[in-house]
Motif scaffolding. Structure first.
Motif, PDB file in Angstrom:
ATOM      1  N   PRO A   1      -5.777  -6.422  19.659  1.00  0.00           N
ATOM      2  CA  PRO A   1      -6.962  -5.574  19.796  1.00  0.00           C
ATOM      3  C   PRO A   1      -7.116  -4.515  18.716  1.00  0.00           C
ATOM      4  CG  PRO A   1      -5.333  -5.032  21.475  1.00  0.00           C
ATOM      5  CD  PRO A   1      -4.876  -6.300  20.827  1.00  0.00           C
ATOM      6  N   LEU A   2      -6.021  -4.105  18.057  1.00  0.00           N
ATOM      7  CA  LEU A   2      -6.117  -3.081  17.023  1.00  0.00           C
ATOM      8  C   LEU A   2      -6.173  -3.675  15.619  1.00  0.00           C
ATOM      9  CD1 LEU A   2      -3.702  -0.342  18.431  1.00  0.00           C
ATOM     10  CD2 LEU A   2      -6.144  -0.664  18.841  1.00  0.00           C
ATOM     11  N   SER A   3      -6.302  -4.999  15.514  1.00  0.00           N
ATOM     12  CA  SER A   3      -6.384  -5.616  14.194  1.00  0.00           C
ATOM     13  C   SER A   3      -7.711  -5.269  13.531  1.00  0.00           C
ATOM     14  CB  SER A   3      -6.212  -7.132  14.288  1.00  0.00           C
ATOM     15  OG  SER A   3      -7.192  -7.714  15.112  1.00  0.00           O
ATOM     16  N   LEU A   4      -7.672  -5.171  12.188  1.00  0.00           N
ATOM     17  CA  LEU A   4      -8.835  -4.735  11.424  1.00  0.00           C
ATOM     18  C   LEU A   4      -9.754  -5.904  11.079  1.00  0.00           C
ATOM     19  CD1 LEU A   4      -7.021  -2.294   8.966  1.00  0.00           C
ATOM     20  CD2 LEU A   4      -8.341  -1.688  10.995  1.00  0.00           C
ATOM     21  N   PRO A   5     -11.039  -5.629  10.872  1.00  0.00           N
ATOM     22  CA  PRO A   5     -11.981  -6.695  10.500  1.00  0.00           C
ATOM     23  C   PRO A   5     -11.614  -7.313   9.144  1.00  0.00           C
ATOM     24  CG  PRO A   5     -13.141  -4.699  11.176  1.00  0.00           C
ATOM     25  CD  PRO A   5     -11.703  -4.330  11.032  1.00  0.00           C
ATOM     26  N   GLY A   6     -12.107  -8.521   8.911  1.00  0.00           N
ATOM     27  CA  GLY A   6     -11.879  -9.192   7.643  1.00  0.00           C
ATOM     28  C   GLY A   6     -11.129 -10.490   7.834  1.00  0.00           C
ATOM     29  N   ASP A   7     -11.051 -11.261   6.746  1.00  0.00           N
ATOM     30  CA  ASP A   7     -10.334 -12.528   6.806  1.00  0.00           C
ATOM     31  C   ASP A   7      -9.220 -12.608   5.770  1.00  0.00           C
ATOM     32  OD1 ASP A   7     -11.725 -12.759   4.452  1.00  0.00           O
ATOM     33  OD2 ASP A   7     -12.903 -14.511   5.051  1.00  0.00           O
ATOM     34  N   GLY A   8      -8.940 -11.502   5.080  1.00  0.00           N
ATOM     35  CA  GLY A   8      -7.868 -11.474   4.084  1.00  0.00           C
ATOM     36  C   GLY A   8      -8.276 -11.933   2.706  1.00  0.00           C
ATOM     37  N   SER A   9      -9.508 -12.433   2.559  1.00  0.00           N
ATOM     38  CA  SER A   9      -9.921 -13.003   1.275  1.00  0.00           C
ATOM     39  C   SER A   9      -9.958 -11.965   0.157  1.00  0.00           C
ATOM     40  CB  SER A   9     -11.294 -13.668   1.409  1.00  0.00           C
ATOM     41  OG  SER A   9     -12.271 -12.732   1.822  1.00  0.00           O
ATOM     42  N   GLU A  10     -10.141 -10.680   0.495  1.00  0.00           N
ATOM     43  CA  GLU A  10     -10.196  -9.650  -0.546  1.00  0.00           C
ATOM     44  C   GLU A  10      -8.894  -9.561  -1.335  1.00  0.00           C
ATOM     45  OE1 GLU A  10      -9.401  -7.096   3.268  1.00  0.00           O
ATOM     46  OE2 GLU A  10     -10.169  -9.094   2.757  1.00  0.00           O
ATOM     47  N   PHE A  11      -7.790  -9.996  -0.739  1.00  0.00           N
ATOM     48  CA  PHE A  11      -6.501  -9.899  -1.418  1.00  0.00           C
ATOM     49  C   PHE A  11      -6.262 -11.058  -2.391  1.00  0.00           C
ATOM     50  CE2 PHE A  11      -6.037  -7.622   2.655  1.00  0.00           C
ATOM     51  CZ  PHE A  11      -5.887  -6.355   2.125  1.00  0.00           C
ATOM     52  N   ARG A  12      -7.245 -11.952  -2.494  1.00  0.00           N
ATOM     53  CA  ARG A  12      -7.183 -13.005  -3.514  1.00  0.00           C
ATOM     54  C   ARG A  12      -7.994 -12.634  -4.753  1.00  0.00           C
ATOM     55  NH1 ARG A  12      -7.656 -16.169   1.248  1.00  0.00           N
ATOM     56  NH2 ARG A  12      -9.878 -16.640   0.891  1.00  0.00           N
ATOM     57  N   ALA A  13      -8.629 -11.469  -4.731  1.00  0.00           N
ATOM     58  CA  ALA A  13      -9.445 -11.028  -5.866  1.00  0.00           C
ATOM     59  C   ALA A  13      -8.549 -10.556  -7.014  1.00  0.00           C
ATOM     60  CB  ALA A  13     -10.369  -9.895  -5.425  1.00  0.00           C
ATOM     61  N   PRO A  14      -9.081 -10.525  -8.248  1.00  0.00           N
ATOM     62  CA  PRO A  14      -8.295 -10.021  -9.391  1.00  0.00           C
ATOM     63  C   PRO A  14      -7.811  -8.598  -9.143  1.00  0.00           C
ATOM     64  CG  PRO A  14     -10.265 -11.157 -10.155  1.00  0.00           C
ATOM     65  CD  PRO A  14     -10.410 -11.027  -8.659  1.00  0.00           C
ATOM     66  N   LEU A  15      -6.583  -8.326  -9.552  1.00  0.00           N
ATOM     67  CA  LEU A  15      -5.971  -7.031  -9.294  1.00  0.00           C
ATOM     68  C   LEU A  15      -6.170  -6.032 -10.444  1.00  0.00           C
ATOM     69  CD1 LEU A  15      -2.654  -8.334  -7.730  1.00  0.00           C
ATOM     70  CD2 LEU A  15      -4.358  -6.962  -6.534  1.00  0.00           C
ATOM     71  N   ALA A  16      -6.560  -6.510 -11.608  1.00  0.00           N
ATOM     72  CA  ALA A  16      -6.677  -5.639 -12.777  1.00  0.00           C
ATOM     73  C   ALA A  16      -7.732  -4.563 -12.557  1.00  0.00           C
ATOM     74  CB  ALA A  16      -7.025  -6.469 -14.008  1.00  0.00           C
ATOM     75  N   ARG A  17      -7.403  -3.331 -13.005  1.00  0.00           N
ATOM     76  CA  ARG A  17      -8.308  -2.194 -12.834  1.00  0.00           C
ATOM     77  C   ARG A  17      -7.899  -1.079 -13.784  1.00  0.00           C
ATOM     78  NH1 ARG A  17      -8.141   1.517  -7.369  1.00  0.00           N
ATOM     79  NH2 ARG A  17      -8.726   3.461  -8.406  1.00  0.00           N
ATOM     80  N   ASP A  18      -8.845  -0.268 -14.191  1.00  0.00           N
ATOM     81  CA  ASP A  18      -8.577   0.884 -15.048  1.00  0.00           C
ATOM     82  C   ASP A  18      -8.163   2.069 -14.176  1.00  0.00           C
ATOM     83  OD1 ASP A  18      -8.492   2.883 -16.919  1.00  0.00           O
ATOM     84  OD2 ASP A  18     -10.595   2.753 -17.496  1.00  0.00           O
ATOM     85  N   PHE A  19      -7.029   2.684 -14.522  1.00  0.00           N
ATOM     86  CA  PHE A  19      -6.532   3.807 -13.725  1.00  0.00           C
ATOM     87  C   PHE A  19      -6.566   5.134 -14.482  1.00  0.00           C
ATOM     88  CE2 PHE A  19      -4.930   0.439 -11.029  1.00  0.00           C
ATOM     89  CZ  PHE A  19      -5.102   0.986  -9.768  1.00  0.00           C
ATOM     90  N   LYS A  20      -7.303   5.210 -15.562  1.00  0.00           N
ATOM     91  CA  LYS A  20      -7.392   6.468 -16.296  1.00  0.00           C
ATOM     92  C   LYS A  20      -7.991   7.551 -15.405  1.00  0.00           C
ATOM     93  CE  LYS A  20      -7.807   4.340 -20.855  1.00  0.00           C
ATOM     94  NZ  LYS A  20      -8.687   4.084 -22.032  1.00  0.00           N
ATOM     95  N   GLY A  21      -7.323   8.696 -15.386  1.00  0.00           N
ATOM     96  CA  GLY A  21      -7.796   9.818 -14.593  1.00  0.00           C
ATOM     97  C   GLY A  21      -7.378   9.802 -13.140  1.00  0.00           C
ATOM     98  N   THR A  22      -6.634   8.776 -12.721  1.00  0.00           N
ATOM     99  CA  THR A  22      -6.171   8.702 -11.334  1.00  0.00           C
ATOM    100  C   THR A  22      -5.127   9.785 -11.087  1.00  0.00           C
ATOM    101  OG1 THR A  22      -6.587   6.325 -11.282  1.00  0.00           O
ATOM    102  CG2 THR A  22      -5.079   7.212  -9.625  1.00  0.00           C
ATOM    103  N   ARG A  23      -5.221  10.448  -9.953  1.00  0.00           N
ATOM    104  CA  ARG A  23      -4.346  11.573  -9.629  1.00  0.00           C
ATOM    105  C   ARG A  23      -3.231  11.119  -8.676  1.00  0.00           C
ATOM    106  NH1 ARG A  23      -8.971  14.841  -6.907  1.00  0.00           N
ATOM    107  NH2 ARG A  23      -9.173  12.711  -6.126  1.00  0.00           N
ATOM    108  N   LEU A  24      -1.985  11.331  -9.102  1.00  0.00           N
ATOM    109  CA  LEU A  24      -0.829  10.933  -8.305  1.00  0.00           C
ATOM    110  C   LEU A  24      -0.014  12.168  -7.927  1.00  0.00           C
ATOM    111  CD1 LEU A  24       0.435   7.892 -10.442  1.00  0.00           C
ATOM    112  CD2 LEU A  24      -1.350   7.927  -8.679  1.00  0.00           C
ATOM    113  N   GLY A  25       0.407  12.235  -6.668  1.00  0.00           N
ATOM    114  CA  GLY A  25       1.248  13.327  -6.196  1.00  0.00           C
ATOM    115  C   GLY A  25       2.680  12.846  -5.996  1.00  0.00           C
ATOM    116  N   TRP A  26       3.616  13.427  -6.724  1.00  0.00           N
ATOM    117  CA  TRP A  26       5.030  13.052  -6.644  1.00  0.00           C
ATOM    118  C   TRP A  26       5.719  13.950  -5.623  1.00  0.00           C
ATOM    119  CZ3 TRP A  26       8.766   9.837  -6.899  1.00  0.00           C
ATOM    120  CH2 TRP A  26      10.076  10.217  -7.145  1.00  0.00           C
ATOM    121  N   LEU A  27       6.185  13.351  -4.527  1.00  0.00           N
ATOM    122  CA  LEU A  27       6.807  14.119  -3.447  1.00  0.00           C
ATOM    123  C   LEU A  27       8.314  14.252  -3.608  1.00  0.00           C
ATOM    124  CD1 LEU A  27       4.758  12.632  -0.472  1.00  0.00           C
ATOM    125  CD2 LEU A  27       4.597  14.957  -1.361  1.00  0.00           C
ATOM    126  N   GLY A  28       8.916  13.419  -4.473  1.00  0.00           N
ATOM    127  CA  GLY A  28      10.337  13.550  -4.800  1.00  0.00           C
ATOM    128  C   GLY A  28      11.244  13.537  -3.588  1.00  0.00           C
TER     129      GLY A  28
END
Length: 317
Positions: free
Chosen positions: A77-104
């Motif tokens: 009952p708590l499963s999310l909508p979708g059929d998983g097909s989005e995870f077959r899409a190309p993974l390449a993406r531009d990450f310039k300007g992406t903000r990452l927080g290092w918790l160490g």
């Protein structure tokens, strides 16, 4: 890691898709709560600490397995909508300007073996090479409160899943002492105790959402120790700090688990003894594909699995 299988599935309650992946120099992915439907449990609504997910030698392979696992299922009952097909899409993406927080190590709260933090911090340079900005971040929540919340919810869950075996003297003798300890502590909890733990988890979710107002992703080491001898029952001490429970040495995975957010382990490199370590990439709730995209980009820059294959394989070449 030894090329015996291309991918593998598993479950993650306390880091079991992240910690073993780090110890084996592969990718592990704990999806958002509900991304992979799971109905093989007595309770389908409240016991939401452990999720199913994929492992692989590459992020692409890991994402492909997730595309098979993910999807809405009426039996969960708590499963999310979708059929998983989005995870077959190309993974390449531009990450310039992406903000990452290092918790160490959470501001010195977590005990870690000497080389863990320097190795992971060196690996942060791979994110910077992608154009990301990496800042030291604060948890914004009491780690002690997180640990107490975790202990109560885990006690409660295991007391229910192992309770019948514990109550049967013939079966109890086959339970290891740590399992009995979990059940016994769970049986001492009141309904109010469990509610307060759930409330703490909810407060933590609100806190991590505030972190995501500043950062696009959060980063943590995937483990506090390097792989250890199989004869070691569990690490009782880290850097001179005694571990007061059998699972305290894995506390670094608890913030991710309790958040319900998607988390990938990526390879961080090796210590002087040639033992591997990983970094956790935590993304916003339901941003599973975005986490896999960052993991893929990091993989293209670092190439840790390709550059340092398992020693058994390297010797066979």
């Amino acid at each position: 890691a030894l090329h015996l299988v291309p991918v593998a599935d598993g479950s993650d309650m306390m880091g079991s898709l992240r910690n073993p992946a780090a110890f084996n120099n592969i990718i592990g992915f704990r999806p958002t709560q509900g991304r992979v439907p799971f109905d093989d449990a007595a309770d389908l609504f409240f016991d939401q600490l452990g999720y199913e997910g994929p492992m692989g030698r590459s992020v692409r392979d890991t994402a492909l397995l997730l595309s098979v696992q993910a999807g809405r299922d009426a039996r969960a009952p708590l499963s999310l909508p979708g059929d998983g097909s989005e995870f077959r899409a190309p993974l390449a993406r531009d990450f310039k300007g992406t903000r990452l927080g290092w918790l160490g190590n959470l501001g010195g709260y977590l005990a870690m073996e000497r080389e863990v933090l320097p190795l992971c911090e060196k690996a942060l340079g791979n994110f910077q090479a992608l154009g990301c900005t990496v800042e030291n971040a604060e948890l914004g929540f009491s780690p002690e409160r997180l640990w107490e919340c975790w202990r109560s919810l885990r006690h409660w869950a295991l007391a229910n899943s192992l309770g019948k075996a514990y109550q049967d003297p013939a079966k109890r003798e086959w339970l290891k002492p740590e399992a009995c300890w979990e059940v016994e502590n769970g049986l001492r909890l009141s309904a109010g105790d469990v509610f307060q733990a759930a409330a703490s988890r909810s407060d933590w979710y609100r806190a991590i959402n505030r972190l995501f107002e500043r950062y696009d992703y959060l980063l943590l080491p995937s483990a506090q120790v390097f792989p250890f001898d199989k004869q070691t029952h569990w690490p009782t001490e880290i850097a001179g700090h005694s571990m007061d429970t059998y699972h305290r040495w894995m506390e670094v995975v608890v913030p991710g688990t309790l958040s319900g957010c998607p988390i990938a382990n990526v390879q961080a490199g090796f210590n002087a003894q040639g033992l591997p370590m990983g970094v956790q990439i935590i993304g916003r709730h339901q941003a599973d594909f975005a986490v896999l995209q960052l993991a893929h980009a990091y993989e293209q820059v670092s190439q840790w699995f390709a550059r340092v294959p398992a020693p058994v394989l390297a010797g066979a070449r």
